[in-house]
Design an enzyme around this catalytic site. Structure first.
Site: not given
Ligand code: FAD
Ligand code: NAD
Length: 465
Positions: A42, A187, A444, A272
């Site tokens: 992801t 997000i 600084h 979420g």
């Molecule tokens: P993932 O990165 O989800 O990887 C899991 C992998 O497992 C996937 O590639 C999937 O294809 C594979 N997989 C699953 N099931 C199977 C299966 N049965 N067989 C083979 N492969 C499989 N976190 C931050 O720290 N900073 C950020 O700025 C940030 N921004 C984000 C922005 C967005 C839009 C989103 C959605 C998330 C963001 N996150 C951020 C969260 C971050 O992406 C996740 O915390 C992180 O990717 C988790 O890593 P992971 O290895 O646990 O899982």
């Molecule tokens: P989030 O938990 O950050 O926010 C979800 C928001 O949706 C909350 O404010 C919640 O109150 C609201 N909500 C829940 N149900 C609702 C409803 N029915 N109607 C309206 N509002 C509702 O979740 P996210 O933004 O989807 O991100 C998911 C996860 O991805 C984060 O918790 C974080 O772990 C990871 N992420 C991290 C980063 C980063 O580190 N910069 C960036 C993006 C995502």
């Protein structure tokens, strides 16, 4: 069916899984990594990296737009335009470089990568339907689960058509006219800001009474002000009820029970993420669960011997750097080293405008633990660097024990504060006292001087305020 035997089998090639596999390979553990989609998971493909690239390009565009009318810097630009197709190609190029790099690192570490979906047979056996070639059965001594998370669905707003998740919101090649974001969390706000800066009309619908409920109100205040300044409309205490019959509006209900319609040609659902536990035979292991997450101990062991779990699959905080740290640790434990996952700080950064960063304990968390703490802030309005880059909003805040002055936590909001997370974590993990931070020479002019000044202020003798 072909068979393969390895000491360590990792399911999932995201930040958790690929880091675990690289470290295991470096330590000489025969390792296979199974990934069903793209290496990098992801984070690299549809999360951290493409979102930060989009945020950057949106910020650059908005900056250019600011120069079309009179501005304090005296710069003039005429009619900035953005070619979204080209911008997306650039963003995809950044992703491609990093995911290609992960493949190269795994090869260098001697890890075998199998591309295909894994299905668990038992704690030591996994079947894979590879993208190419015949089915494969892999036997292992250690099974590491790193399958990540998936976006939460809203039953009344099924994804499809105008209703999108962050994955589609990152890949739009045409600007929607009206984007409604459901959820004012990480997000929703990161991408809401980005699309607003690219010229889209953005409205945010949030179920609770405030934005970013995970951060305290003093911290989110500058973000709220910035949302308003940019013209993002906020609908707090509201829930999305569903699309209108015509499909170009979102029905919203406020807590006062009145229903109204917001124009929407795209609706981004960002309410979420939940651990990915379904569809690959996990239930057959009957592991202990913690809610929807796999329960693990301090070493990321599950309730079954030699079955490990890391990253988003194990629940909050769902952050890439936590997943990586856990992955590295599990590889070392499998190699026989004594490790445990007990960080004092897992930093969290929200890449809104301005950025937010927290590490360690907030004042409220310290109080909830019954700790006697002192808290001090230093505003960027008194920091030379912040003023010279037009980033004077926000502050740095420190939380320290009253008796020993040991630093327990930091919070900051402001332009570019994500980079302060490193200093924050060093101070906490190395057991620094306020006097240590105050006594270090900070270059600084830098934002880091606000870190030193907040420690000085806690000691009662800040110099520049
Ligand atoms: P993932 O990165 O989800 O990887 C899991 C992998 O497992 C996937 O590639 C999937 O294809 C594979 N997989 C699953 N099931 C199977 C299966 N049965 N067989 C083979 N492969 C499989 N976190 C931050 O720290 N900073 C950020 O700025 C940030 N921004 C984000 C922005 C967005 C839009 C989103 C959605 C998330 C963001 N996150 C951020 C969260 C971050 O992406 C996740 O915390 C992180 O990717 C988790 O890593 P992971 O290895 O646990 O899982
Ligand atoms: P989030 O938990 O950050 O926010 C979800 C928001 O949706 C909350 O404010 C919640 O109150 C609201 N909500 C829940 N149900 C609702 C409803 N029915 N109607 C309206 N509002 C509702 O979740 P996210 O933004 O989807 O991100 C998911 C996860 O991805 C984060 O918790 C974080 O772990 C990871 N992420 C991290 C980063 C980063 O580190 N910069 C960036 C993006 C995502």
């Amino acid at each position: 069916m072909k068979t393969l035997n390895k000491t360590l089998l990792v399911i999932g090639g995201g930040p958790g899984g690929y880091v675990a596999a690289i470290r295991a390979g470096q330590l000489g553990i025969p390792t296979v990594l199974v990934e069903g989609e793209a290496l990098g998971g992801t984070c690299l493909n549809v999360g951290c990296i493409p979102s930060k690239a989009l945020i950057h390009l949106a910020g650059e565009f908005e900056r250019a737009c600011r120069f079309t009318s009179s501005n304090p810097l005296g710069i003039r630009v005429q009619e900035p335009a953005v070619d979204l197709g080209q911008a997306q190609r650039w963003k995809d190029g950044v992703v491609g470089k990093l995911t290609g790099g992960v493949g190269a690192l795994l090869r260098k570490a001697g890890v075998q990568v199998v591309k295909g979906r894994a299905t668990i047979v038992d704690g030591k056996t996994v079947d894979v339907a590879p993208h190419e070639g015949e089915p494969l059965r892999i036997a292992c001594e250690h099974l590491l689960l790193a399958t990540g998370s998936v976006a939460v669905d809203l039953p009344n707003l099924p994804v499809g058509g105008p209703v999108i998740t962050s994955t589609e919101a990152l890949a739009l090649t045409e600007k929607p006219q009206h984007l409604v974001v459901v959820g004012a969390g990480y997000i929703g706000l990161e991408l809401g800001f980005a699309w607003r800066k690219l010229g889209v009309d953005v409205a945010v619908v949030e179920a609770t009474g405030r934005i970013l409920p995970g951060y305290d109100e003093e911290l989110t205040q500058p973000v709220l002000a910035s949302l308003r300044r940019l013209g993002i409309t906020l609908h707090l205490n509201c829930k999305a009820e569903g699309l209108t019959d015509t499909g170009n509006g979102l029905r919203v209900r406020s807590s006062q029970a009145d229903e109204y319609v917001l124009p929407a040609d795209k609706v981004l659902v960002a309410v979420g993420r939940v651990p990915r536990t379904a569809g690959f035979g996990l239930e057959s292991l009957q592991l202990d669960m913690a809610g929807r997450a796999v329960r693990t101990d301090e070493q990321c062991r599950t309730s079954m011997r030699n079955v490990w779990a890391i990253g988003d699959l194990t629940g909050e905080p769902m952050l890439a750097h936590r997943a990586m740290a856990q992955g590295e640790m599990v590889a070392e434990i499998v190699a026989g080293r004594r490790r445990r996952f007990a960080p004092m700080a897992v930093p969290a950064v929200c890449f809104t405008d301005p950025e937010l960063v927290v590490a360690g304990l907030s004042p409220d968390e310290a109080e909830a633990r019954g700790m006697d703490v002192q808290v001090a802030s230093f505003p960027f309005a008194a920091n030379g660097r912040a003023l010279s880059v037009e980033g004077s909003e926000g502050f740095v805040r420190v939380v320290a024990r009253k008796d020993t002055h040991q630093v327990l936590g930091w919070q900051a909001v402001g332009q570019g504060v994500s980079e302060l997370s490193t200093a924050f974590c060093y101070a906490i993990e190395m057991g620094a006292r306020l006097e240590d931070v105050a006594g270090i020479i900070h270059a600084h002019p830098t934002l880091g001087e606000a870190v030193q000044e907040s420690a000085l202020r806690a000691l009662g003798h800040a110099l520049h305020i």
